[in-house]
Design an enzyme around this catalytic site. Structure first.
Site, PDB file in Angstrom:
ATOM      1  N   TYR A  93       0.809  -1.216   0.000  1.00 38.41           N
ATOM      2  CA  TYR A  93       0.000   0.000   0.000  1.00 38.41           C
ATOM      3  C   TYR A  93       0.844   1.270   0.000  1.00 38.41           C
ATOM      4  CZ  TYR A  93      -3.870  -3.108   0.849  1.00 38.41           C
ATOM      5  OH  TYR A  93      -4.792  -4.090   0.730  1.00 38.41           O
ATOM      6  N   ILE A 133     -12.214  -8.935  -2.968  1.00 40.14           N
ATOM      7  CA  ILE A 133     -11.588  -7.936  -3.843  1.00 40.14           C
ATOM      8  C   ILE A 133     -10.073  -8.114  -3.784  1.00 40.14           C
ATOM      9  CG2 ILE A 133     -11.548  -5.500  -4.479  1.00 40.14           C
ATOM     10  CD1 ILE A 133     -13.960  -5.085  -2.666  1.00 40.14           C
ATOM     11  N   PRO A 134      -9.540  -9.165  -4.413  1.00 40.69           N
ATOM     12  CA  PRO A 134      -8.086  -9.319  -4.432  1.00 40.69           C
ATOM     13  C   PRO A 134      -7.465  -8.165  -5.226  1.00 40.69           C
ATOM     14  CG  PRO A 134      -9.139 -10.967  -5.834  1.00 40.69           C
ATOM     15  CD  PRO A 134     -10.234 -10.237  -5.126  1.00 40.69           C
ATOM     16  N   HIS A 135      -6.257  -7.744  -4.815  1.00 40.43           N
ATOM     17  CA  HIS A 135      -5.639  -6.624  -5.513  1.00 40.43           C
ATOM     18  C   HIS A 135      -4.128  -6.666  -5.327  1.00 40.43           C
ATOM     19  CE1 HIS A 135      -6.847  -5.355  -1.438  1.00 40.43           C
ATOM     20  NE2 HIS A 135      -5.678  -4.730  -1.411  1.00 40.43           N
ATOM     21  N   GLY A 136      -3.447  -5.878  -6.128  1.00 43.83           N
ATOM     22  CA  GLY A 136      -2.000  -5.837  -6.019  1.00 43.83           C
ATOM     23  C   GLY A 136      -1.418  -4.844  -7.012  1.00 43.83           C
TER      24      GLY A 136
END
Lengths: 602, 154
Positions: A512, B64-67
């Site tokens: 993040y 909600i997978p994210h990267g």
């Protein structure tokens, strides 16, 4: 003679019953209950039904005892861990804060009411302390859960700031009676203050030890136990007062000591005191309401209203800001603390002191204080829940409703017998097993009792009896609680995503783009959160990790974070925009910006 | 940032078959690789790494997978409706059947988070999610999401 005695008792008890019943109404409408008691007193009084009560001495006597009872109970109910959590800022507020409020308010009062400066300060001292009864009631029973740190601060402040206000009031009344001005208030008054507080503190500690040892040693009928405790508490109050200490401080400290001593009869005493505290509050507010003469209010009405507004919007916020600046509080927390500057019975009680002292302007003091308290209860008391919500300080409920009873066991302060009623939708009703350490012993189903091993799957309506150490109930509560009703707002409160507290903080930072200090990269997420929170994490705490925010969803028994959330939009509309109460961090940032600006220009 | 810049009609899988969380992520990574030209393995490792920090299952059967990927030039979304719900280690223990994969360029900072919270807010709307669950048609799902986004924005 006898007849009038009966009439007196009848009227008195009817008033108390009416006041007690009115609490049902107040709960329903969320009105500040204490305001209601006060109004009933007013209605019954000289300008209402016409009970002509004008015995200031008696009112002061009754009020003093009632206040001592309330303070003992508030000390008794304060856990020492809570106390430690907020002691430093709370005591700053309780001493310096009261003084600052009194001075600021005194300046305004002497200007508006045309009083001398000493008299203005006297009125400031009278309304200088927040009311323990009102603050406790509104924070505990108001149907909202405010973040622990702020709640502790407010409760301890309100429990400990009365002695300061009482001291200032008495000292100023003496000064005025002696006919001297402010110049005579000097070093001896300050020394007197230190002396009173020191004697009060040590007297209270010794009194607390005395109460505990007496209760431990006496094998006495359970019914008498609370009475003895109470009598001992009042005797501590009186003894310390008689030798020139602050009895109010002593009785609070004694309560704090006794309440944390793990007495075997603790719950019995607490239950008795809860009831008695209610009675004390009702009686106190009724009598003070009876004593007032609202028809006289007109003379100083607008001045008092302006002063009340000054107290709420200027004097208290400035005092709070000055006191909390050295501590690490957020803006919205300071805003809330200053809003919960509820004035109450103590202020009206203190307003009797000039009456008893026979000062010229004593009625003016009493009426002005009365109006200010009314306004404070009405304006602040009624809006606390809304303000807390607006500022994002309300923590969503951790669990839903639980039906639980604790039973005391003779001879074993380390164990207690708990009984839970299994409610629909709770984890146990959905088949979760009760851990072995909880020693589930007995199940009562449809009036028949059976051993837990043979009861099979628990059903809604069963009663389960467990025999456990008092350290563990929080875990059990979760098993027996209805799932908490979370609104979409609450989902936002806890963040969109879950984060594993055992994960590596560096990996999280990378995902993040969170800038970390070099030493933070090797920490776990839990350690990162705890270190940024200053060592102590609490349910609902938010940790800034710009551009995101980490939220404590659950804390384990050892105080570490065991469940955490991640919010993508930190602080959306949660009071960070208040243009007041700049925190230390804000100020430092502001100064840095100021100095870096010229450097950046070419 | 609208849904049409986040997800193209071609990036919607209306009836994805998978037996496990890992397989869902693999299928999505494969599809994303087709769309972006980045290797399937890199995408898979990235989103799996994020799952290790905590499940991206947000509850109510939604994940909600994210990267972030270094070689990506824009934010790419991929939507899948699973034919059969799979366990996703979600907080509420409910199996997941609605998955939105969001991939962002390495340096996209605030935009990445904004897009994520936009998707999270969209999928918090129960009515929309229920309607999506009732559909097996990619263009219908696309229309539902675009409409909802437009309403949210207004």
């Amino acid at each position: 003679m006898l007849e009038s005695l009966y009439v007196l008792i009848l009227v008195g008890t009817i008033l108390i019953v009416v006041a007690a019943f009115s609490s049902l109404l107040a709960f329903r409408f969320g009105a500040p209950l204490l305001l209601l008691f006060l109004s009933i007193g007013l209605l019954a009084g000289v300008d209402g039904i016409g009970i002509d009560f004008d015995n200031a001495g008696l009112a002061y006597f009754v009020g003093t005892i009632a206040l001592a009872i309330i303070l003992f109970d508030s000390g008794f109910g304060t856990r020492i861990s809570t106390f430690r959590l907020a002691a430093a800022p709370a005591l700053t507020l309780a001493t310096f804060g009261v003084l600052a409020t009194a001075i600021l308010f005194g300046l305004a009062a002497s200007y508006l009411l045309g009083l001398s400066l000493v008299e203005g300060l006297l009125l400031g001292a009278i309304v200088g302390s927040t009311d323990a009864a009102a603050v406790f009631f509104l924070l505990r029973v108001g149907g909202i859960t405010v973040r622990e740190r702020v709640r502790s601060l407010l409760e301890i402040e309100s429990g400990t700031n009365d002695p300061m206000a009482i001291f200032l009031t008495v000292a100023l009344v003496e000064t005025i009676r002696a006919g001297s001005g402010l110049e005579s208030v000097g070093i001896d008054v300050a020394l007197g203050l230190v002396g009173q507080m020191t004697i009060g503190l040590f007297g209270g500690l010794m009194g607390g030890m005395m109460i505990v040892s007496v209760i431990r040693r006496l094998a006495i009928d359970r019914g008498l136990l609370p009475i003895i405790t109470l009598a001992l508490a009042l005797s501590v109050f009186a003894a310390v007062g008689a030798v020139g200490g602050s009895g109010f401080l002593a009785v609070y400290v004694a309560g704090l000591y006794a309440g944390n001593a793990k007495l075997s009869g603790g719950p019995t005493i607490k239950r008795f005191q809860d009831g008695l505290t209610w009675l004390a509050q009702i009686v106190m507010f009724l009598i003070l309401g009876l004593l007032a003469t609202p028809s006289q209010f007109g003379e100083i009405l607008w001045q008092s209203l302006v002063l009340a507004a000054f107290l709420i919007f200027i004097a208290r916020p400035i005092a709070v800001w000055l006191c909390l600046l050295p501590f690490d509080f957020q803006r919205r927390e300071m805003a809330f603390v200053s809003w919960v500057g509820l004035r109450g019975a103590v202020s009206i009680l203190l307003a009797i002191v000039p009456l008893i002292g026979g000062l010229d302007e004593s009625r003016l003091f009493f009426n002005a204080a009365f109006i200010i308290v009314l306004v404070s209860l009405l304006v602040q008391g009624w809006t606390i829940a809304n303000v807390a919500r607006r500022l994002g300080l309300v923590v969503p409920p951790q669990t839903g409703a639980i039906e639980k009873h604790e039973l005391e066991l003779p001879g074993s302060p380390d164990h207690e017998l708990l009984s839970y009623r299994v409610v629909d939708g709770s984890p146990v009703a959905r088949g979760e097993r009760i851990p072995r350490w909880a020693r589930p012993s007995l199940v009562i189903r449809d009036g028949r009792s059976m051993r837990y091993q043979y009861a099979g799957r628990l059903q809604a309506g069963d009663y389960v009896f467990l025999f456990i150490s008092p350290r563990y109930p929080p875990l059990l509560d979760r098993l027996f609680a209805r799932p908490a009703d979370l609104s979409p707002d609450d989902a936002e409160f806890f963040g969109e995503f879950t984060v594993d507290p055992a994960a590596n903080a560096g990996a999280l930072a990378e995902a993040y783009a969170i800038p970390l200090q070099p030493e933070e990269a090797a920490m776990t997420v839990s350690e990162l959160m705890m270190s940024r929170l200053g060592g102590e994490a609490d349910y609902g705490d938010r940790v800034s990790a710009a551009p995101v925010e980490l939220i404590v969803r659950q804390v384990g028994l050892d105080g570490t974070v065991v469940a955490a959330g991640l919010s993508l939009e930190p602080e959306r509309g949660r009071g960070s925009h208040i243009p007041l109460f700049f925190s230390r961090r804000d100020l430092v940032a502001g100064v840095r910006r100021l100095f870096s600006r010229p450097g950046r220009q070419p | 940032m609208d849904v049409d810049t986040l997800v193209e009609p071609g990036a919607i899988l209306p009836d994805l078959r998978a037996n496990s969380k890992k397989q869902v992520l693999q299928e999505l990574a494969g599809k994303a690789a087709e769309l972006t030209g980045i290797s399937e393995r890199e995408i898979f490792e990235t989103i799996l790494g994020r799952e290790k920090l905590g499940s991206t299952g947000v509850g109510n059967g939604i994940a909600i997978p994210h990267g972030k990927l270094a070689d990506l030039d824009r934010i790419v979304g991929l939507f899948a409706r699973l034919s059969r719900p799979v366990d996703f280690d979600a907080l509420d223990d409910q199996p997941v059947d609605i998955v939105f994969l969001l991939l962002a360029p390495q340096g996209s900072g605030a935009d990445h988070l904004k897009a994520l919270s936009k998707v999270a807010r969209l999928l918090r709307n129960r009515t929309i999610v229920d309607e999506i669950r009732a559909t097996r048609d990619a263009s219908a799902i696309y229309a539902l999401m675009t409409n909802a986004m437009a309403q949210n924005a207004a």
